[in-house]
Design an enzyme around this catalytic site. Structure first.
Site, PDB file in Angstrom:
ATOM      1  N   ASN A  22       0.838  -1.211   0.000  1.00  0.00           N
ATOM      2  CA  ASN A  22       0.000   0.000   0.000  1.00  0.00           C
ATOM      3  C   ASN A  22       0.868   1.253   0.000  1.00  0.00           C
ATOM      4  O   ASN A  22       0.551   2.232  -0.684  1.00  0.00           O
ATOM      5  CB  ASN A  22      -0.965   0.001   1.188  1.00  0.00           C
ATOM      6  CG  ASN A  22      -2.200  -0.826   0.901  1.00  0.00           C
ATOM      7  OD1 ASN A  22      -3.056  -0.421   0.121  1.00  0.00           O
ATOM      8  ND2 ASN A  22      -2.281  -2.013   1.500  1.00  0.00           N
ATOM      9  N   ASN A 115      -7.028   4.352   8.093  1.00  0.00           N
ATOM     10  CA  ASN A 115      -6.550   2.971   8.063  1.00  0.00           C
ATOM     11  C   ASN A 115      -7.212   2.256   6.892  1.00  0.00           C
ATOM     12  O   ASN A 115      -8.258   2.692   6.401  1.00  0.00           O
ATOM     13  CB  ASN A 115      -6.929   2.276   9.377  1.00  0.00           C
ATOM     14  CG  ASN A 115      -6.396   0.858   9.460  1.00  0.00           C
ATOM     15  OD1 ASN A 115      -5.263   0.583   9.038  1.00  0.00           O
ATOM     16  ND2 ASN A 115      -7.186  -0.056   9.991  1.00  0.00           N
ATOM     17  N   HIS A 117      -8.538  -1.683   6.044  1.00  0.00           N
ATOM     18  CA  HIS A 117      -8.770  -2.980   6.661  1.00  0.00           C
ATOM     19  C   HIS A 117      -9.284  -3.936   5.590  1.00  0.00           C
ATOM     20  O   HIS A 117     -10.192  -3.580   4.832  1.00  0.00           O
ATOM     21  CB  HIS A 117      -9.799  -2.840   7.792  1.00  0.00           C
ATOM     22  CG  HIS A 117     -10.047  -4.135   8.487  1.00  0.00           C
ATOM     23  ND1 HIS A 117      -9.128  -4.694   9.365  1.00  0.00           N
ATOM     24  CD2 HIS A 117     -11.070  -5.012   8.412  1.00  0.00           C
ATOM     25  CE1 HIS A 117      -9.599  -5.857   9.800  1.00  0.00           C
ATOM     26  NE2 HIS A 117     -10.777  -6.069   9.239  1.00  0.00           N
ATOM     27  N   THR A 149     -10.904   5.661  14.799  1.00  0.00           N
ATOM     28  CA  THR A 149     -11.385   6.136  16.098  1.00  0.00           C
ATOM     29  C   THR A 149     -10.961   5.086  17.126  1.00  0.00           C
ATOM     30  O   THR A 149     -10.300   4.100  16.776  1.00  0.00           O
ATOM     31  CB  THR A 149     -12.921   6.296  16.098  1.00  0.00           C
ATOM     32  OG1 THR A 149     -13.499   5.030  15.784  1.00  0.00           O
ATOM     33  CG2 THR A 149     -13.389   7.340  15.098  1.00  0.00           C
ATOM     34  N   LEU A 152     -11.517  -0.546  17.600  1.00  0.00           N
ATOM     35  CA  LEU A 152     -10.647  -1.271  16.659  1.00  0.00           C
ATOM     36  C   LEU A 152     -11.385  -1.572  15.350  1.00  0.00           C
ATOM     37  O   LEU A 152     -12.440  -2.216  15.363  1.00  0.00           O
ATOM     38  CB  LEU A 152     -10.172  -2.586  17.295  1.00  0.00           C
ATOM     39  CG  LEU A 152      -9.272  -3.460  16.402  1.00  0.00           C
ATOM     40  CD1 LEU A 152      -7.953  -2.780  16.084  1.00  0.00           C
ATOM     41  CD2 LEU A 152      -9.050  -4.817  17.036  1.00  0.00           C
ATOM     42  N   THR A 180      -5.145  -5.842  -4.643  1.00  0.00           N
ATOM     43  CA  THR A 180      -5.150  -5.090  -5.901  1.00  0.00           C
ATOM     44  C   THR A 180      -6.132  -3.923  -5.817  1.00  0.00           C
ATOM     45  O   THR A 180      -5.844  -2.820  -6.300  1.00  0.00           O
ATOM     46  CB  THR A 180      -5.555  -6.034  -7.061  1.00  0.00           C
ATOM     47  OG1 THR A 180      -4.673  -7.136  -7.043  1.00  0.00           O
ATOM     48  CG2 THR A 180      -5.491  -5.351  -8.398  1.00  0.00           C
TER      49      THR A 180
HETATM   50  C1  GRF Z   1      -3.365  -4.983   3.824  1.00  0.00           C
HETATM   51  O1  GRF Z   1      -4.149  -6.100   3.498  1.00  0.00           O
HETATM   52  C2  GRF Z   1      -4.147  -4.052   4.682  1.00  0.00           C
HETATM   53  O2  GRF Z   1      -5.516  -4.095   4.449  1.00  0.00           O
HETATM   54  C3  GRF Z   1      -3.884  -4.583   6.060  1.00  0.00           C
HETATM   55  O3  GRF Z   1      -2.556  -5.022   6.032  1.00  0.00           O
HETATM   56  C4  GRF Z   1      -2.171  -5.349   4.697  1.00  0.00           C
HETATM   57  C5  GRF Z   1      -0.979  -4.503   4.397  1.00  0.00           C
HETATM   58  O4  GRF Z   1      -0.315  -4.895   3.261  1.00  0.00           O
HETATM   59  N1  GRF Z   1      -4.164  -3.562   7.037  1.00  0.00           N
HETATM   60  P1  GRF Z   1       0.935  -4.052   2.748  1.00  0.00           P
HETATM   61  O5  GRF Z   1       1.964  -4.005   3.886  1.00  0.00           O
HETATM   62  O6  GRF Z   1       0.453  -2.686   2.380  1.00  0.00           O
HETATM   63  O7  GRF Z   1       1.461  -4.835   1.597  1.00  0.00           O
END
Ligand code: GRF
Length: 225
Positions: A22, A115, A117, A149, A152, A180
């Site tokens: 990411n 964040n 998730h 917030t 969790l 992806t």
């Molecule tokens: C992702 O699946 C994200 O949703 C979760 O942790 C993973 C992080 O992947 N919070 P990366 O380190 O960005 O490859």
């Protein structure tokens, strides 16, 4: 919270704990100008992870604040908060940052802390989201970008991307398909924020001054890609 003026690029600090795909999506988006912001620092709670190598390669300042060196969560969070504030960010992005943050940390950055998730929240907060979706017999999975917030994985949703769960999917194959999509929706949410289009007020998220649906904007590549 200071507002970001049209003329100056927003400052983003990204927190990581792992592979940093990411983070890479953010780096790529700033390069191709789909995200008008500067990633001013990357902070990891773990040494020697791939995400740090990505920051190094991109010439982005990076730091390790190893949670193992702190006896309490509060001490670690305090050190982390001070480091983040030293970079004067407009936005703090948790990108695979695998630490639960204390309430005081979250309050300090409320409204500017995001964040991602890997589930269609409010389904499956916590870990092992893909296996849980498969075990439940769901026919789709996905990912949610949300403001953080104290609850969790419970903060107000900004945007969700959905993917089908296919026959024979494993947690790994599903995770890849979800990732992806994460790489599209997370920089997009950040861009909205950095352009002053997105804000959190109380528990409500506004995009262009209109409240968005409780589950967030549903990503559609045709219209937003
Ligand atoms: C992702 O699946 C994200 O949703 C979760 O942790 C993973 C992080 O992947 N919070 P990366 O380190 O960005 O490859």
């Amino acid at each position: 919270m200071p507002t970001i003026s049209e003329s100056e690029a927003a400052r983003i600090v990204i927190l990581i704990s792992g592979s940093g795909t990411n983070l890479q999506a953010f780096i790529d988006a700033t390069r191709n100008k789909s995200l008008s912001a500067n990633i001013v620092a990357v902070i990891s709670n773990k040494p020697d992870i791939q995400g740090l190598a990505r920051a190094e390669k991109a010439g982005i300042q990076h730091r390790v604040i190893n949670h193992k060196n702190y006896t309490t969560r509060e001490e670690f969070d305090h050190e982390l908060a001070v480091a983040i504030e030293g970079f004067s960010p407009d936005l703090v992005v948790l990108a695979g940052f695998m630490r639960i943050l204390s309430n005081s940390f979250v309050r300090r950055f409320e409204g500017m802390l995001m964040n991602i998730h890997p589930s269609l929240l409010p389904k499956y907060p916590g870990l092992n989201t893909h296996q849980r979706a498969i075990d439940a017999g769901d026919n789709e999975a996905g990912s949610t970008v949300h403001f953080v917030t104290a609850e969790l994985d419970g903060g107000p949703a900004i945007i969700q991307a959905r993917v089908p769960i296919l026959t024979g999917d494993t947690a790994d194959s599903l995770a890849l398909r979800v990732l992806t999509e994460e790489h599209k929706i997370y920089p997009l949410a950040a861009q909205w924020f950095c352009r002053g289009r997105l804000r959190l007020s109380g528990e409500i998220v506004y995009l262009d001054d209109a409240p968005i649906p409780e589950n967030g904007i549903q990503f559609d590549e045709q219209t937003m890609g």
